[in-house]
Design a protein around this motif. Structure first.
Motif, PDB file in Angstrom:
ATOM      1  N   ILE A 322       2.695  -0.725   0.728  1.00 22.90           N
ATOM      2  CA  ILE A 322       2.020  -1.633   1.544  1.00 22.90           C
ATOM      3  C   ILE A 322       2.356  -1.542   2.996  1.00 22.90           C
ATOM      4  O   ILE A 322       1.412  -1.984   3.997  1.00 22.90           O
ATOM      5  N   GLY A 323       3.389  -0.886   3.292  1.00 25.74           N
ATOM      6  CA  GLY A 323       3.940  -0.634   4.625  1.00 25.74           C
ATOM      7  C   GLY A 323       3.726   0.693   5.333  1.00 25.74           C
ATOM      8  O   GLY A 323       4.180   1.578   4.283  1.00 25.74           O
ATOM      9  N   ASP A 324       3.311   1.181   6.340  1.00 24.83           N
ATOM     10  CA  ASP A 324       3.025   2.317   7.055  1.00 24.83           C
ATOM     11  C   ASP A 324       4.705   2.737   7.172  1.00 24.83           C
ATOM     12  O   ASP A 324       5.504   2.104   7.682  1.00 24.83           O
ATOM     13  N   GLN A 659       2.527  -5.861  -8.782  1.00 26.74           N
ATOM     14  CA  GLN A 659       1.027  -5.263  -8.391  1.00 26.74           C
ATOM     15  C   GLN A 659      -0.152  -5.731  -9.000  1.00 26.74           C
ATOM     16  O   GLN A 659      -1.103  -5.869  -8.596  1.00 26.74           O
ATOM     17  N   ALA A 660       0.033  -6.059 -10.272  1.00 27.42           N
ATOM     18  CA  ALA A 660      -1.137  -6.403 -11.146  1.00 27.42           C
ATOM     19  C   ALA A 660      -1.514  -7.923 -10.758  1.00 27.42           C
ATOM     20  O   ALA A 660      -2.724  -8.038 -10.996  1.00 27.42           O
ATOM     21  N   LEU A 661      -0.596  -8.543 -10.514  1.00 26.20           N
ATOM     22  CA  LEU A 661      -0.965  -9.994  -9.951  1.00 26.20           C
ATOM     23  C   LEU A 661      -1.534  -9.982  -8.713  1.00 26.20           C
ATOM     24  O   LEU A 661      -2.487 -10.763  -8.206  1.00 26.20           O
ATOM     25  N   ARG A 662      -0.954  -9.019  -7.761  1.00 21.70           N
ATOM     26  CA  ARG A 662      -1.548  -9.173  -6.204  1.00 21.70           C
ATOM     27  C   ARG A 662      -2.489  -8.231  -5.948  1.00 21.70           C
ATOM     28  O   ARG A 662      -3.240  -8.453  -5.122  1.00 21.70           O
ATOM     29  N   ASP A 663      -2.705  -7.135  -6.688  1.00 18.80           N
ATOM     30  CA  ASP A 663      -3.422  -6.018  -6.244  1.00 18.80           C
ATOM     31  C   ASP A 663      -4.616  -5.834  -7.202  1.00 18.80           C
ATOM     32  O   ASP A 663      -4.844  -6.718  -8.294  1.00 18.80           O
ATOM     33  N   ASN A 664      -5.377  -4.852  -7.378  1.00 21.88           N
ATOM     34  CA  ASN A 664      -6.348  -4.405  -8.440  1.00 21.88           C
ATOM     35  C   ASN A 664      -5.395  -4.121  -9.711  1.00 21.88           C
ATOM     36  O   ASN A 664      -4.535  -3.160  -9.931  1.00 21.88           O
ATOM     37  N   VAL A 762      -8.529  -5.251   9.554  1.00 24.87           N
ATOM     38  CA  VAL A 762      -9.418  -5.397   8.493  1.00 24.87           C
ATOM     39  C   VAL A 762     -10.304  -4.228   8.373  1.00 24.87           C
ATOM     40  O   VAL A 762     -10.156  -3.387   9.109  1.00 24.87           O
ATOM     41  N   LEU A 763     -10.805  -4.257   7.289  1.00 19.60           N
ATOM     42  CA  LEU A 763     -11.695  -2.922   6.886  1.00 19.60           C
ATOM     43  C   LEU A 763     -12.850  -3.073   7.764  1.00 19.60           C
ATOM     44  O   LEU A 763     -13.458  -4.030   8.270  1.00 19.60           O
ATOM     45  N   GLY A 764     -13.087  -1.928   8.350  1.00 23.45           N
ATOM     46  CA  GLY A 764     -14.236  -1.871   9.391  1.00 23.45           C
ATOM     47  C   GLY A 764     -13.995  -1.991  10.744  1.00 23.45           C
ATOM     48  O   GLY A 764     -14.694  -2.248  11.668  1.00 23.45           O
ATOM     49  N   SER A 825      -7.601  -0.547  -4.786  1.00 24.69           N
ATOM     50  CA  SER A 825      -6.220  -1.413  -4.878  1.00 24.69           C
ATOM     51  C   SER A 825      -6.569  -2.590  -3.987  1.00 24.69           C
ATOM     52  O   SER A 825      -5.830  -3.660  -4.115  1.00 24.69           O
ATOM     53  N   GLU A 826      -7.348  -2.435  -2.928  1.00 27.03           N
ATOM     54  CA  GLU A 826      -7.868  -3.594  -2.002  1.00 27.03           C
ATOM     55  C   GLU A 826      -6.549  -4.008  -1.228  1.00 27.03           C
ATOM     56  O   GLU A 826      -5.925  -5.120  -0.747  1.00 27.03           O
TER      57      GLU A 826
END
Length: 842
Positions: A322-324, A659-664, A762-764, A825-826
């Motif tokens: 999740i981190g660059d 990951q399953a709880l937090r992401d897709n 944010v997306l966009g 994965s959002e």
């Protein structure tokens, strides 16, 4: 919950631990991504231990979240300058806000010791984009060398301006008058105390020579960084804070009273002295209470499964991706190792500059679970872990390493205060013996939470927790060692056991998952062995004898070997002759494992012996096998075997569930199941052309290219470095330059819109950047004219790619360009992928 976990009560107003670990890292990663720094190292520890006899519960109701980094500074900018009278005092950054009041005090007292309202009032908010803009201003200033307009700078942290401004002025050996109402404020109704003491973040205080104030202001305007001149220095030696709203001076006093004669901090450590008297020995070397080696009621298979899933041991991929990890263009070693990108690296390494082979390394060390039984030992082990981690980098001398020490303790508890004092003393002595400085650090003395449950009073206190960060210059970034096991069957894994066979299990992962307490704690009994190990590994690295390297820490040597096997997708035969199998496999005494070729083993041993390591510290512990299995042979008898994929999935089970709880959850499942694919070849690179050392040129011309950035963009420096190497003349163009007509696209051959987070993470977000062009008639015409030229080209990367995709209405041939949609994965995903570059008109 896991078998070793027990529910512990908590006050209603604090977040559950699971929520913190699901949401907290996202906040940290988002901030770091937006600010534009690579996240290259970290740890994840959970701990709770209730002692029925004493009634004490150890745990982290106050969680620790560590953030830090290193940078390079020019010698002329190291020291703060004396401030002549008349200097302008500037607050750079965001506005004052009614947040963070009392944060400095809150960090030194138990949560719940004051009112709940004060606990909440001490919380701050973040604004990464403002931090990014401030950093651009600072970078623009120091890049001017001797013309740097900044005479002195100080961050605004604990205590807000009430701490930062007096320190800035006092260090400048002067006095000052400040106008409180000249501050930018988000709330005009704030009182003088609130303006003076709030801890709103992303702020700096600076001293600027009066003649440079206009030039500094122009830099701030270009970068859209808020700033306010709030006062000036004088020769009075006094600090005067004026409030023009009511004509008063809320503060008017000599600076010497505030900072010149500050009384030293003193501790009365009665408990520590009492322990010494009762035991007749030093607390650090208190006798072991027991030394159990077996795990009662748990099979070896179950023990291995539990240890692999303990968060301190397990795969931490959910915190890494999740981190660059690439921003800056200088990262040469991040957490992910090998073709299968396994997060097991010992240290982070960055290059000193673009194209350089020298650089810097950073590594962490912490062992708080040991502090329950032996706090000074936990401090020494934290230092040892940091050093055995950073040892993977090519560092010329141990003395080149410097440490940062971050101390956390429940200082309101007399026993913990005693443990803290003893630990500081032990770590100080160790650093002096190793000749390693500890120039920086921080502390939080609030590691306790107290509350009432009906008529009963409850408290959870953390053990003394020292987080050590080691830093060092690296002689050759290409020689960084990794845990990736090489598929060389005629090789040996050699354990350098700095515990000299003591195999103590106190505070270990094994003790935690089997709920054993009171075991003898490991320690760094002989610091000279650590220095010898460090020097020996560096010498072997330089001569090329080490194939793979990994430290021994959480989970013991069994986990060390498993992680090496996971990174190399290579099986191992682990051979143990020690009487106590569990103690040998899972003790967490300091040490390292080296993979070397069998033909070099004698030379490696002789080198380590000459460096000062005893023969008994060198243990042949494993050999690679060709069956992709991990097998344990105890005294020539096989006692355990499991497929590498099976163990890898156990190790990754914790990260999968998070990951399953937090992401897709479907994405998490796909990644988890992919670990079973033993035929996965991993990442590879097959270039179909030879990369030239220097860029081709048309005569002596260097075409001009604009490196375009907007507020929040953070990838422009490495982009400029890449195009400079490719033969272009790079020009820094801020959108404000185009808006103010101080720059133009007309004379450019190319334009590259860089990556980052313009208008937020944010997306966009790139759409906001595009609209600033499309909705400005003059800018729209200028960009359209550029894109319609036959001799121009454009490139958009990351955020800049989103921006260019929104400009397709003014770019010829862009009608079929795609829109960007949210990924499955959002989450922000930082992963290395393989791509194929096909023929195109580009």
């Amino acid at each position: 919950p896991q078998p070793w976990e027990r529910g512990v009560d908590k006050p209603d107003h604090i977040a559950p631990a699971l929520d913190i670990m699901l949401e907290g890292p996202i906040g940290a990663a988002s901030y770091n991504n937006e600010f534009g720094r690579p996240a290259l190292a970290g740890y994840f520890r959970t701990f709770e231990q209730a002692d029925a006899a004493s009634g004490i519960t150890r745990g982290y109701h106050n969680p620790i979240m560590l953030a830090g980094g290193y940078g390079v500074i020019r010698p002329r900018h190291v020291n703060k300058n004396p401030l002549p009278a008349g200097c302008k005092i500037v607050v750079l950054g965001g506005p004052a806000m009614l947040i963070g009041l009392g944060g400095g005090a809150a960090s030194s007292m138990a949560a719940g010791a004051s009112s709940m309202e004060l606990d909440f009032a001490s919380v701050q908010r973040d604004n990464a984009e403002i931090q990014r803009r401030c950093q651009e201003v600072i970078d623009q200033c120091w890049a001017q060398g001797d013309e740097n307009p900044i005479l002195s700078i100080h961050d605004v942290g604990a205590g807000g301006l009430s701490n930062a401004l007096p320190e800035l002025v006092y260090q400048g050996k002067t006095g000052a008058v400040f106008d409180l109402r000249a501050l930018h404020s988000a709330d005009r109704g704030m009182s003088p105390m609130e303006l003076w003491c709030n801890e709103a973040q992303e702020r700096y205080v600076l001293a600027i020579a009066a003649a440079d104030a206009q030039r500094f202001g122009a830099i701030c305007e270009r970068e859209r960084a808020p700033h306010a001149i709030i006062g000036a220095t004088n020769d009075s030696g006094r600090l005067v804070v004026a409030d023009r709203h009511n004509g008063t001076n809320p503060v008017d006093m000599p600076l010497d009273v505030i900072l010149g004669k500050t009384p030293g901090l003193s501790f009365e450590v009665q408990i520590y002295a009492k322990r010494q008297n009762q035991q007749g020995t030093d607390f650090k070397h208190a006798p072991a209470r027991s030394r159990q080696g077996s795990v009662p009621g748990i099979t070896l298979d179950e023990t291995i499964a539990r240890v692999l899933q303990l968060p301190a041991v397990a795969d931490k991929r959910f915190l890494v991706t999740i981190g660059d990890r690439s921003v800056s263009g200088l990262v040469t070693r991040d957490q992910m190792v090998g073709p299968w990108q396994t997060p097991v690296a010992d240290c982070a390494v960055t290059a000193a500059t673009f194209g350089a082979r020298t650089g810097e390394a950073m590594a962490l060390g912490e062992r708080p679970s040991v502090a329950v039984d032996n706090a000074p030992a936990s401090g020494q082990l934290a230092v040892a872990e940091a050093l055995t981690n950073i040892c993977a980098g090519r560092i010329l001398r141990l003395e080149d390493v410097a440490l940062s020490a971050n101390w956390m303790a429940a200082a309101g508890d007399p026993e913990e205060k005693a443990a803290l004092y003893a630990t500081v003393e032990a770590v100080s002595a160790l650093a002096q013996q190793l000749r390693i400085p500890i120039p920086v650090g921080k502390d939080s003395m609030s590691m306790s939470v107290a509350w009432k449950d009906g008529d009963s009073e409850k408290r959870v206190s953390a053990p003394v927790s020292l987080n050590v960060t080691a830093y060092a210059p690296v002689a050759d970034t290409r020689k960084t060692l990794t845990p990736q096991l090489r598929r060389v069957e005629d090789s040996v894994l050699l354990l350098i056991d700095l515990g000299m066979g003591k195999n103590r299990l106190g505070g270990s992962a094994l003790a935690q998952v089997s709920q054993q307490t009171g075991l003898a704690a490991p320690d760094l009994d002989d610091p000279a062995l650590l220095a010898a190990c460090f020097n020996g590994v560096q010498l072997l690295n330089e001569t090329g004898y080490i194939l793979a390297y990994h430290d021994r820490s959480d989970g013991g040597v069994f986990i060390t070997l498993c992680e090496m096997a996971f990174a190399g997708r290579c099986g191992l035969d682990i051979e143990v002759d020690d009487d106590d199998l569990a103690a040998f496999l899972f003790n967490e005494e300091p040490g390292v494992a080296l993979q070397v070729r069998a033909e070099h083993l004698h030379t490696v041993r002789e080198t380590l012996l000459r460096c000062g390591l005893p023969e008994t510290s060198l243990v042949e512990v494993a050999r690679p096998n060709g069956k992709r299995e991990v097998r344990i042979i105890h005294r020539n008898r096989p006692v355990y075997a499991a497929g590498l994929d099976q163990l890898h999935q156990l190790w990754s089970l914790t990260t999968y569930h998070m990951q399953a709880l937090r992401d897709n959850p479907h994405c998490a499942r796909e990644e988890f199941e992919a670990l079973q694919d033993l035929d996965d070849p991993g990442l590879s690179c097959e270039p179909t052309y030879r990369l030239a050392r220097s860029a081709p040129r048309a005569g002596n011309a260097r075409p001009a290219i604009g490196i375009l950035r907007e507020q929040g963009v953070n990838g422009h420096v490495e982009m400029a470095a890449a195009f400079d190497r490719a033969g272009f003349d790079c020009i820094d163009i801020n959108m404000n330059d185009l808006l103010n007509r101080t720059a133009s696209l007309d004379n450019l051959s190319g334009l590259v819109a860089c990556g980052g987070f313009s208008y937020g993470d944010v997306l966009g977000a790139g759409g906001g950047w595009a609209k600033s062009i499309l909705h400005n008639d003059r800018l729209r015409d200028e960009f359209e004219r550029f894109f319609n030229r036959p001799d121009s080209f454009g490139l958009g990367v990351c955020n800049g790619c989103q921006m260019l995709s929104r400009l397709r209405s003014i770019i010829p041939g862009a009608d079929d360009w795609p829109d960007f949609e949210r990924n499955r994965s959002e989450q922000f995903e930082s992963r290395v992928v393989m791509v194929e570059i096909t023929d195109s008109r580009s």
